[in-house]
Scaffold this active site. Structure first.
Site, PDB file in Angstrom:
ATOM      1  N   SER A   8       1.084  -1.528   0.046  1.00 41.43           N
ATOM      2  CA  SER A   8       0.069   0.024  -0.090  1.00 41.43           C
ATOM      3  C   SER A   8       0.295   1.726   0.167  1.00 41.43           C
ATOM      4  O   SER A   8       1.574   1.651  -0.817  1.00 41.43           O
ATOM      5  CB  SER A   8      -0.987  -0.086   1.252  1.00 41.43           C
ATOM      6  OG  SER A   8      -1.763   1.092   1.016  1.00 41.43           O
ATOM      7  N   HIS A  65      -7.174  -5.961  -0.335  1.00 39.32           N
ATOM      8  CA  HIS A  65      -6.570  -5.028   0.533  1.00 39.32           C
ATOM      9  C   HIS A  65      -5.345  -5.808   1.705  1.00 39.32           C
ATOM     10  O   HIS A  65      -4.115  -5.547   1.634  1.00 39.32           O
ATOM     11  CB  HIS A  65      -6.644  -3.492   0.857  1.00 39.32           C
ATOM     12  CG  HIS A  65      -5.189  -2.756   0.765  1.00 39.32           C
ATOM     13  ND1 HIS A  65      -5.055  -2.166  -1.183  1.00 39.32           N
ATOM     14  CD2 HIS A  65      -5.222  -1.625   1.282  1.00 39.32           C
ATOM     15  CE1 HIS A  65      -4.205  -1.417  -0.236  1.00 39.32           C
ATOM     16  NE2 HIS A  65      -4.460  -1.216   1.026  1.00 39.32           N
TER      17      HIS A  65
END
Length: 402
Positions: free
Chosen positions: A175, A379
């Site tokens: 990320s 994610h």
């Protein structure tokens, strides 16, 4: 600044939370107390040798690094290049050890003899020192992920290479850990030469198609949040207070896998019920958020609005003063010439496939574009999925060995 859980609770009334049914499946080698242990304490508890290092950035921040040099039965192979792991927004070095022995990426790499270095960006719980400022001062928090990419990551890379006496390292980011890598290599292109291979998990550069319901609400009210943050000097996004964690235990009991905390995480990152071990949720909340600046969050929100990968937007007038132009400068991705592999999940609410494909087209040395073949992979699955070792980590290690 309020914790992410607090904000989520305040805005969740705007979203229709969908319930997901979680299967009762195999468990990980983790314990409840892991939520309260530091990265060093976690690694030590599970039998790994760990060192704490400190490095000073060019602009005066003091960062804490964690180095895992082996377990009770293994030592790192000094012939192998070091592997640097870099966390995402709100996170810390703990990301890479939360899954416990036999599953966490840092442990798997260490078991194979690699010298594993875990970075911590300025402002998280391990990197709250500066040679001139204290965390109580607004000046301390006047940074976004641009400064992490321009100052923190180069300092971490140089220190790791100096200590290990190597010329190059392997890099794995998740990320924001990918964002700062792209910033470093575009703003300080000499660092491309210090990277053998960069593997980017849930890569974040463009965010035009971000589709998290909860974060869309935040982006919609971004200007108001910015004004309120300035008005009340909320420059720091703090970790969740311990009292909130205790309340979360009551609201989100492990005996009810389909609990509020799980569904809130699903609304942020994407839902993959098959890969959630209920024990991981309180452990995750014990470590995330680990602290960051409000400016980092606003900068990502600006990326969603602008559909560009560029520096912090102060508004046209201040931009002229800061950048000598009314719009923030965009990052020059063609300068990222280090070999890169992009790994992304089909059900990632934050890193949408369209944005990843756009990023892939701009990278001149893309080795592989890897779409994970699990339809619901999201994610957070990169860090806490029960089967992430088989789904992804074995491939990461294979790529390093090549």
């Amino acid at each position: 600044m309020w914790s992410i859980l607090t904000i989520v609770c305040l805005i969740c009334h705007s979203i229709q939370l969908e319930a997901y049914v979680l299967p009762d499946d195999k468990s990980l080698q983790v314990e409840d107390e892991d939520a309260k242990l530091s990265t060093v304490e976690l690694a030590t508890k599970y039998g790994y040798r760990v060192e704490t290092h400190h490095v000073q950035t060019d602009d005066g921040f003091i960062l804490e690094l964690h180095r895992i040099t082996g377990s009770g039965s293994t030592m790192h192979d000094k012939q192998l290049p070091p592997v640097l792991l870099m966390h995402g927004l709100f996170a810390s070095s703990a990301d890479w050890v939360l899954l416990g022995p036999g599953n966490a990426l840092a442990y798997l790499l260490s078991d194979m003899g690699y010298d594993v270095w875990l970075g911590n960006a300025r402002g998280n719980r391990y990197s709250r020192k500066h040679i001139s400022y204290s965390p109580d001062m607004n000046t301390f928090w006047d940074f976004s992920w641009h400064e992490i990419g321009v100052y923190d990551l180069p300092a971490i890379v140089d220190y790791t290479l100096n200590v290990t006496d190597k010329e190059k390292l392997h890099y794995i980011g998740h990320s924001q850990g990918t964002t700062v890598f792209f910033v470093m290599c575009s703003e300080r292109p000499e660092y491309n030469e210090k990277v053998l291979l960069a593997q980017e998990l849930a890569p974040v550069a463009f965010l035009e198609h971000m589709n998290s319901p909860l974060l869309k609400v935040i982006v919609k009210h971004l200007d108001a949040i910015d004004i309120i943050a300035d008005l009340f000097s909320w420059k720091e996004f703090k970790p969740i207070p311990s009292v909130v964690l205790e309340v979360a235990k009551i609201l989100c009991p492990q005996s009810k896998p389909n609990n509020l905390c799980v569904n809130l995480l699903f609304q942020i990152s994407g839902a993959n019920p098959d890969q959630v071990d209920p024990k991981m949720v309180p452990i995750l909340l014990g470590h995330i958020p680990a602290g960051s600046s409000t400016k980092q969050i606003l900068n990502f929100g600006q990326e969603v609005r602008s559909a560009q990968f560029r520096r912090y937007d102060y508004g046209k007038l201040k931009n002229i003063f800061v950048y000598d132009q009314p719009e923030p400068p965009s990052y020059n991705l063609p300068k990222v010439v280090a070999p890169v592999i992009l790994h992304y999940g089909p059900n990632d609410y934050l890193t949408h496939e369209k944005d990843v494909l756009r990023l892939a087209k701009e990278l001149p040395n893309l080795v592989e574009l890897h779409r994970i073949e699990v339809d619901l992979f999201n994610h957070l699955d990169f860090l806490i999925a029960k089967d992430v070792k088989e789904i992804l980590y074995e491939k990461l290690i294979s790529n390093i060995e090549k």
